[in-house]
Write an enzyme that holds these catalytic residues in place. Structure first.
Site, PDB file in Angstrom:
ATOM      1  N   SER A  83     -16.631   9.364 -59.214  1.00  0.00           N
ATOM      2  CA  SER A  83     -17.309   9.703 -57.958  1.00  0.00           C
ATOM      3  C   SER A  83     -18.699   9.097 -57.991  1.00  0.00           C
ATOM      4  CB  SER A  83     -17.415  11.230 -57.824  1.00  0.00           C
ATOM      5  OG  SER A  83     -18.302  11.601 -56.787  1.00  0.00           O
ATOM      6  N   TYR A 102     -19.741  19.737 -60.941  1.00  0.00           N
ATOM      7  CA  TYR A 102     -18.965  18.578 -60.496  1.00  0.00           C
ATOM      8  C   TYR A 102     -19.632  17.285 -60.971  1.00  0.00           C
ATOM      9  CZ  TYR A 102     -16.412  15.461 -57.340  1.00  0.00           C
ATOM     10  OH  TYR A 102     -15.631  14.455 -56.820  1.00  0.00           O
TER      11      TYR A 102
END
Length: 252
Positions: free
Chosen positions: A143, A156
């Site tokens: 990501s 995350y």
């Protein structure tokens, strides 16, 4: 499909979003597909589409944080299709939307278990199969949060930053074994995960779009195309790389 599939690929998280796009693209490129997911309905829908288009695919229900599930997944791919040539590891979960001191240890563990431990397990057993086959290619979905922070997402960001370290380490270890390992870093992408987030917070969509210089979200197929290239022989000298598919977000 115009030719009989001869290669074999695993796609985790293949029941929706980026994973589904990759599974469909690879099927069209001559791969027999093994989809891993916990979304039975989504995975079976993609399997049916592949089979209806003349491809070959199977679904193995898999929790990537469980070693026994991952072993069974890879064994099923090799048993059904003879070998494993490629893998895209797209399974993951989002942040809980909390600042760190409000995050429970269980919530932290769950995010790291899926997003990082799951990548370790998938890569480990995929690599065993690829060493046996004499080569292969793996793409792990990270990501832009691997590189930049977003609010209320420390667990995350930590999990996805770990993916990049894992990719670099194993790319080095397997560079002489005919196996390439790379990462893609999607920006905001129109997946069920993002849709759920913006539905929960109506102000979030405009804020997220604004950090992308191209002023829009990414389509799953745009990330899928990058993954397909990295898995292909066209990227034969690319390993240990982190390819951003982010509309310029990381250029800011």
């Amino acid at each position: 499909m115009s030719t009989t599939p001869t290669k074999s690929a695993i796609v985790t998280g293949g029941g929706s979003g980026i994973g589904a796009s990759v599974a469909l693209d690879l099927s069209q490129s001559g791969y027999r597909i093994t989809i891993a997911d916990l979304d039975d309905a989504g995975a079976n829908k993609i399997i049916a589409q592949i089979n209806n288009e003349g491809g070959v695919a199977q679904f193995i229900r898999t929790d990537v944080s469980q070693e026994s599930d991952v072993i069974a997944l890879v064994e099923a791919a090799v048993s059904s299709y003879g070998k494993l040539d490629a893998a895209c590891n797209a399974a993951g979960i989002p942040q809980r939307g909390k600042v760190l001191h409000e995050l429970s240890a269980d919530e932290w563990d769950r995010c790291l278990d899926i997003n990082l431990r799951g990548l370790f397990l998938c890569n480990k057993y995929q690599l065993i199969a690829m060493v046996e086959a004499g080569g292969g290619s793996i793409v792990n979905v990270a990501s832009t949060c691997s590189m930049v922070a977003v609010q209320n997402a420390a667990e995350y960001c930590a999990s996805k930053a770990g993916v990049l370290g894992l990719v670099r380490g194993i790319a080095l270890d397997y560079a002489t074994k005919g196996i390439r390992i790379n990462a893609v870093l999607p920006g905001g992408t129109k997946t069920p995960m993002l849709t759920s987030a913006v539905e929960t917070d109506p102000t979030l969509e405009a804020a997220l779009v604004a950090v992308h210089p191209m002023n829009r979200f990414c389509e799953p197929g745009e990330v899928g195309s990058a993954i397909k290239w990295l898995l292909s022989d066209e990227a034969s000298f690319v390993t240990g790389a982190s390819l951003a598919v982010d509309g310029g977000m990381l250029a800011i």
